[in-house]
Write a protein that holds these residues in place. Structure first.
Motif, mmCIF file in Angstrom:
data_model
loop_
_atom_site.group_PDB
_atom_site.id
_atom_site.type_symbol
_atom_site.label_atom_id
_atom_site.label_comp_id
_atom_site.label_asym_id
_atom_site.label_seq_id
_atom_site.Cartn_x
_atom_site.Cartn_y
_atom_site.Cartn_z
ATOM 1 N N ALA A 101 53.408 27.888 40.632
ATOM 2 C CA ALA A 101 54.591 28.730 40.848
ATOM 3 C C ALA A 101 55.279 29.057 39.525
ATOM 4 C CB ALA A 101 55.559 28.028 41.797
ATOM 5 N N GLN A 102 55.124 28.160 38.547
ATOM 6 C CA GLN A 102 55.749 28.410 37.232
ATOM 7 C C GLN A 102 54.839 29.227 36.320
ATOM 8 O OE1 GLN A 102 56.190 24.307 36.258
ATOM 9 N NE2 GLN A 102 57.923 24.009 37.656
ATOM 10 N N GLY A 103 53.659 29.570 36.792
ATOM 11 C CA GLY A 103 52.736 30.379 35.971
ATOM 12 C C GLY A 103 52.145 29.600 34.817
ATOM 13 N N GLN A 149 48.027 33.246 44.447
ATOM 14 C CA GLN A 149 49.210 33.830 43.802
ATOM 15 C C GLN A 149 50.238 34.319 44.824
ATOM 16 O OE1 GLN A 149 47.622 36.789 41.167
ATOM 17 N NE2 GLN A 149 47.944 38.471 42.603
ATOM 18 N N ARG A 150 49.756 34.657 46.015
ATOM 19 C CA ARG A 150 50.730 35.013 47.066
ATOM 20 C C ARG A 150 51.603 33.805 47.374
ATOM 21 N NH1 ARG A 150 46.641 38.321 50.773
ATOM 22 N NH2 ARG A 150 46.534 40.091 49.351
ATOM 23 N N GLY A 153 53.818 33.014 44.390
ATOM 24 C CA GLY A 153 54.904 33.980 44.213
ATOM 25 C C GLY A 153 54.877 34.657 42.854
ATOM 26 N N ARG A 154 53.741 34.594 42.162
ATOM 27 C CA ARG A 154 53.631 35.289 40.873
ATOM 28 C C ARG A 154 52.163 35.521 40.536
ATOM 29 N NH1 ARG A 154 56.623 32.035 36.940
ATOM 30 N NH2 ARG A 154 55.802 33.532 35.445
ATOM 31 N N PRO A 155 51.863 36.569 39.760
ATOM 32 C CA PRO A 155 50.461 36.819 39.413
ATOM 33 C C PRO A 155 49.903 35.690 38.557
ATOM 34 C CG PRO A 155 51.920 38.538 38.510
ATOM 35 C CD PRO A 155 52.789 37.528 39.167
ATOM 36 N N LEU A 156 48.651 35.373 38.784
ATOM 37 C CA LEU A 156 47.994 34.321 38.005
ATOM 38 C C LEU A 156 46.888 34.973 37.182
ATOM 39 C CD1 LEU A 156 47.841 31.706 40.891
ATOM 40 C CD2 LEU A 156 49.304 31.603 38.866
ATOM 41 N N ARG A 157 46.712 34.498 35.974
ATOM 42 C CA ARG A 157 45.728 35.123 35.083
ATOM 43 C C ARG A 157 44.344 34.527 35.317
ATOM 44 N NH1 ARG A 157 47.508 38.713 31.706
ATOM 45 N NH2 ARG A 157 46.621 38.999 29.627
ATOM 46 N N GLN A 186 45.456 41.451 34.767
ATOM 47 C CA GLN A 186 45.497 39.997 34.909
ATOM 48 C C GLN A 186 44.102 39.382 34.798
ATOM 49 O OE1 GLN A 186 46.780 40.329 39.410
ATOM 50 N NE2 GLN A 186 46.377 38.171 39.009
ATOM 51 N N ARG A 238 51.925 33.341 27.079
ATOM 52 C CA ARG A 238 52.342 33.451 28.481
ATOM 53 C C ARG A 238 52.767 32.120 29.087
ATOM 54 N NH1 ARG A 238 50.646 38.424 30.332
ATOM 55 N NH2 ARG A 238 49.764 39.488 28.545
#
Ligand code: UTP
Length: 480
Positions: A101-103, A149-150, A153-157, A186, A238
């Motif tokens: 969630a924190q990327g 990632q859904r 809650g954020r896009p993941l690389r 991404q 990032r």
């Protein structure tokens, strides 16, 4: 300003001459401009500096067997520990979910291999593998990343390692399929290095008059490639701290496993491994062992017979941890190892292979009937003993997470991977309370496929879900 072809030729000539490899330019005068460009590009990919040492130590003679001293089983987290769902396990899973969630996590697939055993015409990740929808391996991973990632809650690389031989085809495949629903930016492609194939006398082989016989330098090449390509800098910028590493050939892999990530992070490990209990004493998998206080993966052929068959007092196998090539790496660990790229190298492993080559006298291409060449590769698991912090060794259920596509037929083939995908889908449905009809051999009567977008784990399915309630098993089942 870009170098002219003459300048490039001169630089290549000097590099080859210094390394005793001037024969690589033997056919120069017969080549047209396009072919000259190809040949120079190949020569420019070769790192000549370490070649004399490698040829002396690995090609002209066989490297001495690495002696590790006494071996012991390595401390690990067993499947029983995970199933006990202790506070530690629950806390680790929550920590992994928070990292996502924190990327702070990226996925990394190594897809630079040549897939010679499979013999598929194209990058292995493009192989249609899912049993009903025939989704390619890359799509299955992309959909896992989308589903994760859904939740995060954020896009993941997603970093995709290719090699010079399959880079263009891999990128084109992703572009044609609109990156399987991921945003193009991404997905980060980066290329690994190459190693030439050598004749036993140390001469580099030509594959064609204008092409050097080059192969990717092994999945151990990931570490240097991450540094050299700028991917590590991209990650740092990032805030990505953990790299979830997996191979392209395993359709059952959990690309981003919160539990594994959380355990690794909580223990401050540098590199961690998943493993499965071995199927038998001599299963052809790497064995995870402890030697000199460090974790190593050694080849099945290097585990002494007395240890391969050794038993614990309760009768269980003493050396039972088979590597499945699923790792978490800390970005800082990779940065530390590769801080001075010219000095870092993982150990090289020699393999004697059949490699087609151009006969220098006649200019004809020869297809050898028996191994004629030496190839050198490095392996990612050789980074384990370089770790300062103890790795997390996490046992997983083979039926849930590991069924690689290595061979065209037989064990570890497309057929066994599809069988295992169907079995897993059936188990997940049954765990959700759905009755799955099975044949006399106990196999589901129809192929079943569960999209990663629908469920990443059995708990994502429930008997009350509308799409499960109406399921009939009179035709292939696809839960999309
Ligand atoms: P394998 O060791 O199974 O090799 O790779 P391979 O090239 O896929 O297949 P064979 O041996 O030629 O039949 C295991 C994983 O490591 C990747 C592969 O793409 C696969 O995901 N790999 C291997 C690389 O990325 N680069 C390499 O140089 C070698």
């Amino acid at each position: 300003m870009a170098a002219t072809i003459n300048e490039r030729y001169e630089a290549a000539r000097v590099a080859c001459a210094r390394a005793g490899q001037e024969h690589l330019l033997r056919f120069w005068s017969e080549l047209d401009d396009a072919r000259r460009h190809d040949l120079l590009s190949d020569i420019e990919r070769i790192d000549f500096a370490p070649l004399p040492g490698l040829i002396d130590g690995f090609v002209r003679r066989r490297p001495p067997h690495a002696e590790l001293g006494p071996l012991a089983p390595a401390p690990h987290i067993s499947l029983a520990d995970v199933r006990a769902d202790t506070d530690e396990i629950r806390a680790a899973r929550a920590a992994g979910e928070a990292l996502l969630a924190q990327g702070r996590v990226a996925a990394l697939v190594v897809a630079g291999g040549q897939g010679t055993r499979l013999g598929y015409d194209g990058p292995k990740g493009c192989l249609p593998v899912s049993p009903v929808a025939r989704k390619p391996l890359f799509q299955l991973f992309a959909e896992q990343i989308l589903a994760t990632q859904r939740r995060a809650g954020r896009p993941l690389r997603w970093y995709v390692m290719t090699s010079p031989g399959n880079d263009a085809a891999t990128r084109a495949f992703f572009a044609e399929r609109a990156h399987f629903g991921l945003a193009p930016d991404q997905v980060v492609f980066f290329q690994q290095g190459v190693m030439p194939a050598f004749a036993p006398d140390g001469r580099i082989l030509l594959d064609q008059p204008h092409r050097v016989a080059l192969s990717p330098d092994g999945h151990g090449g990931t570490l240097l490639a991450l540094a050299a390509s700028g991917a590590l800098v991209d990650m740092a910028a990032r805030g990505i701290e953990y790299i979830s590493y997996f191979q392209v050939d395993n359709p059952l892999v959990l690309c981003l496993d919160p539990l594994f990530l959380g355990l690794h992070a909580q223990r401050g490990s540098d590199i961690s491994c998943k493993f499965v209990a071995k199927a038998d004493d001599h299963e052809r998998v790497g064995n995870i062992v402890l030697a000199g206080g460090k974790v190593h993966v050694i080849e099945y052929s290097d585990l002494p017979e007395s240890l391969a068959t050794a038993r614990n007092p309760d009768g269980s196998r003493r050396f039972d941890a088979g590597s499945v090539a699923i790792h978490v790496l800390s970005r800082r660990f990779v940065e530390r190892l590769t801080a001075d790229r010219s000095r870092f190298a993982l150990p090289w492993h020699r393999a004697d292979k059949k490699v087609a080559y151009v006969d220098l006298a006649s200019g004809r291409r020869v297809e050898p009937a028996s191994p004629n060449a030496v190839k050198l590769e490095s392996f990612i698991f050789d980074a384990l003993p370089l770790a300062e912090m103890p790795p997390v060794l996490l046992e997983v259920d083979r039926a849930e997470e590991f069924s690689p596509v290595k061979n065209a037929t037989g064990v570890d083939s497309l057929a066994t991977a599809q069988r295992d995908m169907i079995r897993r889908a059936a188990r997940w449905l049954e765990r959700a309370g759905i009755r799955v009809p099975r044949d006399a051999a106990g196999e589901p009567v129809v192929p079943i496929e569960i999209s990663p977008l629908r469920a990443l784990r059995p708990g994502d399915l429930s008997a009350s879900d509308a799409d499960l309630r109406g399921l009939r098993f009179d035709a292939p089942v696809l839960l999309a």
